[in-house]
Design an enzyme around this catalytic site. Structure first.
Site, PDB file in Angstrom:
ATOM      1  N   ALA A  33       0.821  -1.226   0.000  1.00  0.00           N
ATOM      2  CA  ALA A  33       0.000   0.000   0.000  1.00  0.00           C
ATOM      3  C   ALA A  33       0.850   1.269   0.000  1.00  0.00           C
ATOM      4  CB  ALA A  33      -0.922  -0.001   1.207  1.00  0.00           C
ATOM      5  N   LYS A 104     -23.580  -6.758   0.649  1.00  0.00           N
ATOM      6  CA  LYS A 104     -24.215  -6.861  -0.681  1.00  0.00           C
ATOM      7  C   LYS A 104     -25.639  -6.344  -0.677  1.00  0.00           C
ATOM      8  CE  LYS A 104     -24.311 -10.827   1.724  1.00  0.00           C
ATOM      9  NZ  LYS A 104     -23.552 -11.974   2.146  1.00  0.00           N
ATOM     10  N   GLU A 128     -15.626  -4.987  -2.951  1.00  0.00           N
ATOM     11  CA  GLU A 128     -15.221  -6.281  -3.534  1.00  0.00           C
ATOM     12  C   GLU A 128     -15.771  -7.467  -2.743  1.00  0.00           C
ATOM     13  OE1 GLU A 128     -12.901  -7.019  -6.457  1.00  0.00           O
ATOM     14  OE2 GLU A 128     -14.280  -8.643  -5.989  1.00  0.00           O
ATOM     15  N   VAL A 131     -19.483  -9.426  -3.252  1.00  0.00           N
ATOM     16  CA  VAL A 131     -19.859 -10.432  -4.257  1.00  0.00           C
ATOM     17  C   VAL A 131     -18.841 -11.554  -4.276  1.00  0.00           C
ATOM     18  CG1 VAL A 131     -20.385 -10.844  -6.688  1.00  0.00           C
ATOM     19  CG2 VAL A 131     -20.928  -8.632  -5.677  1.00  0.00           C
ATOM     20  N   GLY A 133     -17.420 -13.327  -1.994  1.00  0.00           N
ATOM     21  CA  GLY A 133     -16.403 -13.361  -0.928  1.00  0.00           C
ATOM     22  C   GLY A 133     -15.004 -13.052  -1.399  1.00  0.00           C
ATOM     23  N   ILE A 135     -13.345 -14.061  -4.039  1.00  0.00           N
ATOM     24  CA  ILE A 135     -13.047 -14.034  -5.485  1.00  0.00           C
ATOM     25  C   ILE A 135     -13.046 -12.574  -5.959  1.00  0.00           C
ATOM     26  CG2 ILE A 135     -13.783 -14.791  -7.779  1.00  0.00           C
ATOM     27  CD1 ILE A 135     -15.408 -17.010  -6.443  1.00  0.00           C
ATOM     28  N   ASP A 200     -29.974 -13.511  -1.355  1.00  0.00           N
ATOM     29  CA  ASP A 200     -28.546 -13.172  -1.258  1.00  0.00           C
ATOM     30  C   ASP A 200     -27.898 -13.202  -2.657  1.00  0.00           C
ATOM     31  OD1 ASP A 200     -25.967 -12.952   0.406  1.00  0.00           O
ATOM     32  OD2 ASP A 200     -25.607 -14.770  -0.762  1.00  0.00           O
ATOM     33  N   LYS A 204     -26.180 -10.097  -5.066  1.00  0.00           N
ATOM     34  CA  LYS A 204     -24.860 -10.142  -5.715  1.00  0.00           C
ATOM     35  C   LYS A 204     -25.000 -10.018  -7.232  1.00  0.00           C
ATOM     36  CE  LYS A 204     -23.207 -13.052  -1.920  1.00  0.00           C
ATOM     37  NZ  LYS A 204     -23.148 -14.437  -1.445  1.00  0.00           N
ATOM     38  N   GLY A 301     -16.966 -16.984   4.500  1.00  0.00           N
ATOM     39  CA  GLY A 301     -15.998 -17.377   5.524  1.00  0.00           C
ATOM     40  C   GLY A 301     -15.153 -16.190   5.946  1.00  0.00           C
TER      41      GLY A 301
HETATM   42  N1  HSE Z   1     -24.565 -16.407   2.992  1.00  0.00           N
HETATM   43  C1  HSE Z   1     -23.593 -16.140   1.978  1.00  0.00           C
HETATM   44  C2  HSE Z   1     -23.273 -17.445   1.279  1.00  0.00           C
HETATM   45  C3  HSE Z   1     -22.368 -15.537   2.605  1.00  0.00           C
HETATM   46  O1  HSE Z   1     -23.657 -18.519   1.756  1.00  0.00           O
HETATM   47  O2  HSE Z   1     -22.658 -17.412   0.226  1.00  0.00           O
HETATM   48  C4  HSE Z   1     -21.483 -14.833   1.644  1.00  0.00           C
HETATM   49  O3  HSE Z   1     -22.092 -13.748   1.032  1.00  0.00           O
END
Ligand code: HSE
Length: 435
Positions: A33, A104, A128, A131, A133, A135, A200, A204, A301
């Site tokens: 950074a 999200k 980032e 969407v 996690g 990736i 969810d 995304k 996670g």
């Molecule tokens: N609940 C979401 C999933 C968590 O299972 O993908 C990550 O956005």
């Protein structure tokens, strides 16, 4: 140079992961950074959690104190949900702070308002982690693929749902039991209907579509169907036909408008994305110049999501001194260049279908079904009819059709369900070859 001072809101799964990664990789992060990034102030309802994480910073139970603190440069919002996340983020922006969020729901519903205010105030809002996690799909779409006209994107973008479908297929496990395990592992949303009903994933997908096609965020236009009606039989029949059932988010640009839809989908089992199992996520993007590219990794996670949060923090730090006009635009396209291409009604979408029809085992039933499909211009690609089980009066008839408009399929299904010989609602799962 003085380190960048972060105000961290929320010390749950992702907040904890972010604190851990920032501290463990502090030296590497500072080298990347150009200056250190430190948590200076953290807000959590349970302050004991801060001690467990070994956080050595100012603490409060009132997140508004953090967004109002003049010493904070960047607010990291990891509380989740719509409110008070929206109020906190808007106030942080008003106070001239940059924002990093993994939220999200917030971006999908309130992103247009948030980005407008951020633009006005000359601050960045990075998302980032919202969407898929860990990736880096936002970066890929906004920057890596910036030369392309994106044609479509399709993703497994909810780890909980993918885990449930995988366990049902591989181990014949029960839906509820697998969901409980996903909750215990910290993957599921606070309200797990967001996972299994596709909300969810729709959050995304709304974000993916906006940055892929340069359209405003339009969550309320996303067609959303969950996985709760998928049975083990459907999973087995799909396998017999050479397909896997995945809960996909699909967005496609057509001349008439943008498709925006989340639903269970049959995908040919030979496709790489059909083999993305467990809690893993994957997004397949088709660009006119690059062709198909596939992004795979952990979609949820603590540390995988923290990986994206911290990458955003590094990005924000690197561009702190850059002219706001020269930053990567929030929605990939310049704010005055967003397109008004409409999001299509589901009835206008064209796709192929898997149908499971529970019918009496009598002469003429297949003829009736074929006639109804034929009348709507729907052509049958494959068909399975099993012998009736011992003592059973009805049999499942499984059909794969060629591509047809959803409106025609709706009419055909209604007519099939009205036949005296059809004894249960028709199960319909859309089929995508993703070729
Ligand atoms: N609940 C979401 C999933 C968590 O299972 O993908 C990550 O956005």
């Amino acid at each position: 140079m003085e380190p960048v001072k972060v105000g961290l809101l929320g010390l749950g799964t992702v907040g904890g992961g972010t604190a851990t990664v920032l501290s463990r990789n502090a030296e590497e992060i500072a080298r990347r950074a150009g200056r250190g990034i430190v948590i200076d102030y953290a807000a959590a309802l349970d302050l004991e959690r801060a001690r467990e994480l070994g956080l050595d910073c100012r603490l409060t139970q009132d997140a508004f104190e953090v967004v109002r603190d003049p010493g904070i440069d960047v607010v990291v919002e990891l509380i989740g949900g719509y409110s008070p996340a929206r109020e906190l983020v808007l106030e942080a922006i008003d106070n001239g702070k940059h924002v990093v969020t993994a939220n999200k729901a917030l971006i999908a519903l309130h992103g247009n308002e948030i980005f407008e205010k951020a633009q006005e105030k000359g601050v960045m809002v990075a998302f980032e982690a919202a969407v898929a996690g860990g990736i880096p799909i936002i970066k890929a779409l906004r920057e890596g693929l910036a030369a392309n006209r994106i044609e479509w994107a399709a993703g497994i973008i909810n780890g909980t749902g993918n885990f449930i479908l995988t366990e049902m297929r591989d181990k014949g496990r029960d839906f509820e039991e697998v969901l409980r395990e996903a909750q215990a592992l910290g993957y599921a949303e606070a309200d797990p209907t967001f996972d299994v009903e596709g909300i969810d994933a729709a959050h995304k997908l709304t974000i993916i579509a906006a940055i892929a096609f340069g359209i405003p965020l339009q969550f309320d236009r996303c067609y959303t169907e969950g996985i709760t009606r998928i049975t083990r039989e459907d999973v087995a029949f799909a396998a017999e036909l050479g397909y896997r059932i995945k809960h996909l988010g699909i967005t496609r640009k057509t001349d008439a408008g943008v498709e925006l839809r989340v639903h269970p989908t049959l995908i040919p089992e030979r496709r790489l994305i059909a083999n993305v199992d467990g809690v893993m996520n994957a997004v397949l993007v088709q660009g006119d110049a690059v062709g198909p590219t596939l992004y795979y990794g952990a979609g949820a996670g603590a540390e995988p999501t923290a990986s994206a949060v911290v990458a955003d923090l590094i990005d924000v730090t690197r561009t702190l001194t850059a002219d706001p006009e020269n930053r990567v635009p929030h929605l990939a396209f310049q704010p005055d260049q967003l397109s008004d291409l409409p999001v299509l009604e589901m009835e206008a979408v064209e796709t192929a279908y898997y149908l499971r029809i529970q019918a009496q085992d009598r002469p003429g039933v297949m003829a009736d079904i074929s006639r109804i499909l034929g009348d709507e211009g729907i052509s049958i690609e494959a068909l399975i009819q099993k012998e009736p089980a011992e003592g059973a009066a009805t049999v499942p008839v499984i059909l794969l059709t060629h591509r047809v408009r959803e409106a025609a399929m709706n009419r055909a299904i209604e007519a099939i369900e009205n036949l005296d010989t059809v004894t249960a609602p028709v199960t319909r799962i859309r089929v995508e070859t993703l070729g």
